[in-house]
Design an enzyme around this catalytic site. Sequence first.
Site, PDB file in Angstrom:
ATOM      1  N   CYS A   1       0.219  60.132  17.072  1.00 24.86           N
ATOM      2  CA  CYS A   1       1.280  59.788  18.020  1.00 24.86           C
ATOM      3  C   CYS A   1       1.250  58.318  18.439  1.00 24.86           C
ATOM      4  O   CYS A   1       2.277  57.652  18.468  1.00 24.86           O
ATOM      5  CB  CYS A   1       1.215  60.699  19.240  1.00 24.86           C
ATOM      6  SG  CYS A   1      -0.310  60.560  20.212  1.00 24.86           S
TER       7      CYS A   1
ATOM      8  N   HIS B   1      -1.251  61.858  24.718  1.00 20.45           N
ATOM      9  CA  HIS B   1      -0.147  61.960  23.768  1.00 20.45           C
ATOM     10  C   HIS B   1       0.999  61.051  24.214  1.00 20.45           C
ATOM     11  O   HIS B   1       1.222  60.865  25.408  1.00 20.45           O
ATOM     12  CB  HIS B   1       0.345  63.408  23.674  1.00 20.45           C
ATOM     13  CG  HIS B   1       1.297  63.649  22.555  1.00 20.45           C
ATOM     14  ND1 HIS B   1       0.908  63.595  21.237  1.00 20.45           N
ATOM     15  CD2 HIS B   1       2.619  63.927  22.546  1.00 20.45           C
ATOM     16  CE1 HIS B   1       1.960  63.842  20.467  1.00 20.45           C
ATOM     17  NE2 HIS B   1       3.015  64.044  21.243  1.00 20.45           N
TER      18      HIS B   1
ATOM     19  N   HIS C   1       8.235  62.178  18.352  1.00 21.88           N
ATOM     20  CA  HIS C   1       6.786  62.008  18.444  1.00 21.88           C
ATOM     21  C   HIS C   1       6.127  62.567  17.199  1.00 21.88           C
ATOM     22  O   HIS C   1       6.768  63.183  16.356  1.00 21.88           O
ATOM     23  CB  HIS C   1       6.235  62.688  19.705  1.00 21.88           C
ATOM     24  CG  HIS C   1       6.298  64.185  19.676  1.00 21.88           C
ATOM     25  ND1 HIS C   1       5.197  64.980  19.861  1.00 21.88           N
ATOM     26  CD2 HIS C   1       7.332  65.045  19.485  1.00 21.88           C
ATOM     27  CE1 HIS C   1       5.542  66.250  19.806  1.00 21.88           C
ATOM     28  NE2 HIS C   1       6.838  66.316  19.573  1.00 21.88           N
TER      29      HIS C   1
END
Length: 170
Positions: free
Chosen positions: A78, A130, A142
């Site tokens: 990510c 994240h 993402h």
Amino acid sequence: MNRKYALSHHTFLLITFCTLLLLSSCGSRKFKYSSDTKAAKAADAMANLHSKRLYRFITDWAGVKYKLGGLDKRGIDCSGFALLLNKEIYGVSLPRRSADQAEVIREKNQQQLQEGDLIFFSFGGRAVDHVGIYLNNGFFVHASTSRGIIVEDLTLPAFQRVLVKAGPVK
């Protein structure tokens, strides 16, 4: 015999025409309702991007598998995706880790998010672990650990519960 053939031929054509009419009308209804699906809404979010460069970047990376520490099309994580996207699309350098990326944004309310803003999550507790990039209409892109680069709905409870902060790079 020709009259019998003509009659059966006309009957066949009539039945075929009615069948096609019925199938096409069912297909139209099905298509009409498909705009309510998650995939259709994600496609709408992509179609409504202001930056065509961003659109091309995301479609070029769509489906690339997740790989912790990865930074290329063989696999990416990510923060690597956020780093490359910001560098190529916005000319902005970001730190490599999502927790460090979260420190270089100007935080704003979720309702004020704009295309390209970073969104940070904490799936494992309190610390940021994240990052995604906001698109529009409640959608973001993402690197999902299970599905790779994907556009998803930020309004889903699974994301709302773990959303930590969001905003543009300072």
